[in-house]
Scaffold this motif. Sequence first.
Motif, PDB file in Angstrom:
ATOM      1  N   TYR A  48       0.830  -1.193   0.000  1.00 44.18           N
ATOM      2  CA  TYR A  48       0.000   0.000   0.000  1.00 44.18           C
ATOM      3  C   TYR A  48       0.872   1.254   0.000  1.00 44.18           C
ATOM      4  O   TYR A  48       2.067   1.210   0.222  1.00 44.18           O
ATOM      5  CB  TYR A  48      -0.912   0.019   1.235  1.00 44.18           C
ATOM      6  CG  TYR A  48      -0.171   0.054   2.546  1.00 44.18           C
ATOM      7  CD1 TYR A  48       0.281   1.253   3.081  1.00 44.18           C
ATOM      8  CD2 TYR A  48       0.095  -1.119   3.236  1.00 44.18           C
ATOM      9  CE1 TYR A  48       0.969   1.283   4.276  1.00 44.18           C
ATOM     10  CE2 TYR A  48       0.785  -1.096   4.438  1.00 44.18           C
ATOM     11  CZ  TYR A  48       1.224   0.109   4.946  1.00 44.18           C
ATOM     12  OH  TYR A  48       1.907   0.141   6.125  1.00 44.18           O
ATOM     13  N   ARG A  56      -3.942   3.203   0.298  1.00 46.09           N
ATOM     14  CA  ARG A  56      -4.392   2.954  -1.075  1.00 46.09           C
ATOM     15  C   ARG A  56      -3.618   1.780  -1.637  1.00 46.09           C
ATOM     16  O   ARG A  56      -2.482   1.527  -1.257  1.00 46.09           O
ATOM     17  CB  ARG A  56      -4.122   4.172  -1.971  1.00 46.09           C
ATOM     18  CG  ARG A  56      -4.690   5.456  -1.486  1.00 46.09           C
ATOM     19  CD  ARG A  56      -6.186   5.455  -1.531  1.00 46.09           C
ATOM     20  NE  ARG A  56      -6.644   6.794  -1.764  1.00 46.09           N
ATOM     21  CZ  ARG A  56      -7.606   7.109  -2.608  1.00 46.09           C
ATOM     22  NH1 ARG A  56      -8.234   6.199  -3.270  1.00 46.09           N
ATOM     23  NH2 ARG A  56      -7.959   8.343  -2.756  1.00 46.09           N
ATOM     24  N   ASP A  57      -4.234   1.084  -2.578  1.00 47.49           N
ATOM     25  CA  ASP A  57      -3.585  -0.028  -3.257  1.00 47.49           C
ATOM     26  C   ASP A  57      -2.446   0.527  -4.111  1.00 47.49           C
ATOM     27  O   ASP A  57      -2.632   1.457  -4.899  1.00 47.49           O
ATOM     28  CB  ASP A  57      -4.600  -0.759  -4.140  1.00 47.49           C
ATOM     29  CG  ASP A  57      -4.093  -2.080  -4.660  1.00 47.49           C
ATOM     30  OD1 ASP A  57      -2.879  -2.212  -4.927  1.00 47.49           O
ATOM     31  OD2 ASP A  57      -4.913  -2.998  -4.812  1.00 47.49           O
ATOM     32  N   TRP A 112      -7.588  -5.159  -7.911  1.00 48.03           N
ATOM     33  CA  TRP A 112      -7.450  -3.866  -7.243  1.00 48.03           C
ATOM     34  C   TRP A 112      -8.252  -3.895  -5.955  1.00 48.03           C
ATOM     35  O   TRP A 112      -9.343  -4.451  -5.898  1.00 48.03           O
ATOM     36  CB  TRP A 112      -7.979  -2.778  -8.170  1.00 48.03           C
ATOM     37  CG  TRP A 112      -8.125  -1.423  -7.557  1.00 48.03           C
ATOM     38  CD1 TRP A 112      -7.129  -0.543  -7.265  1.00 48.03           C
ATOM     39  CD2 TRP A 112      -9.349  -0.770  -7.187  1.00 48.03           C
ATOM     40  NE1 TRP A 112      -7.654   0.610  -6.730  1.00 48.03           N
ATOM     41  CE2 TRP A 112      -9.026   0.487  -6.675  1.00 48.03           C
ATOM     42  CE3 TRP A 112     -10.692  -1.141  -7.242  1.00 48.03           C
ATOM     43  CZ2 TRP A 112      -9.978   1.389  -6.223  1.00 48.03           C
ATOM     44  CZ3 TRP A 112     -11.638  -0.255  -6.790  1.00 48.03           C
ATOM     45  CH2 TRP A 112     -11.286   0.995  -6.291  1.00 48.03           C
ATOM     46  N   ARG A 113      -7.705  -3.300  -4.920  1.00 47.75           N
ATOM     47  CA  ARG A 113      -8.427  -3.181  -3.648  1.00 47.75           C
ATOM     48  C   ARG A 113      -8.837  -1.728  -3.461  1.00 47.75           C
ATOM     49  O   ARG A 113      -8.006  -0.828  -3.550  1.00 47.75           O
ATOM     50  CB  ARG A 113      -7.543  -3.642  -2.489  1.00 47.75           C
ATOM     51  CG  ARG A 113      -7.280  -5.146  -2.548  1.00 47.75           C
ATOM     52  CD  ARG A 113      -6.261  -5.560  -1.542  1.00 47.75           C
ATOM     53  NE  ARG A 113      -4.983  -4.936  -1.923  1.00 47.75           N
ATOM     54  CZ  ARG A 113      -3.910  -4.922  -1.165  1.00 47.75           C
ATOM     55  NH1 ARG A 113      -3.930  -5.469   0.020  1.00 47.75           N
ATOM     56  NH2 ARG A 113      -2.807  -4.352  -1.573  1.00 47.75           N
ATOM     57  N   MET A 118      -9.030  -1.260   1.740  1.00 42.54           N
ATOM     58  CA  MET A 118      -7.703  -0.973   2.274  1.00 42.54           C
ATOM     59  C   MET A 118      -7.743  -0.363   3.679  1.00 42.54           C
ATOM     60  O   MET A 118      -6.743  -0.330   4.371  1.00 42.54           O
ATOM     61  CB  MET A 118      -6.937  -0.029   1.344  1.00 42.54           C
ATOM     62  CG  MET A 118      -6.614  -0.617  -0.020  1.00 42.54           C
ATOM     63  SD  MET A 118      -5.461  -1.993   0.068  1.00 42.54           S
ATOM     64  CE  MET A 118      -3.969  -1.179   0.555  1.00 42.54           C
TER      65      MET A 118
END
Length: 125
Positions: A48, A56-57, A112-113, A118
């Motif tokens: 992250y 954030r990813d 994507w996360r 997150m």
Amino acid sequence: MKKRTSTIIVVILGGIGLCVAIPLGVNVYRDSTDPLKQEAREHGITNYYEKDGLLRDRIELDPAFRRIEAEVDAAANMELEARGLNKMGMGRFSIHEQFKKKILKEGYGIEWRSVVEMNPFVAID
């Protein structure tokens, strides 16, 4: 010395209002022993970066991701509109993020996360 702070962040992303509130019982300190990173480790969140006080990813930093992000956001907004959810208030951001995740996975093969995923220790909408 640690200083305890409470944080409410409001950010506008592509016309979507994002309100972040740190829930009661979560201590936020801004010093060398940042509990945000500790919370991330405890929730198994890795790979992250931090932006606007949220995790954030890291894939969002990839130039290939950045090239398609506006297109994917537009497609997620169209999906919201098609389902009549574009005028929705609370909950709209989370649903937009779910559509974005699905589009990235199915259309581009990108895992994507979302900011919601997150930051499971933060109330986001």
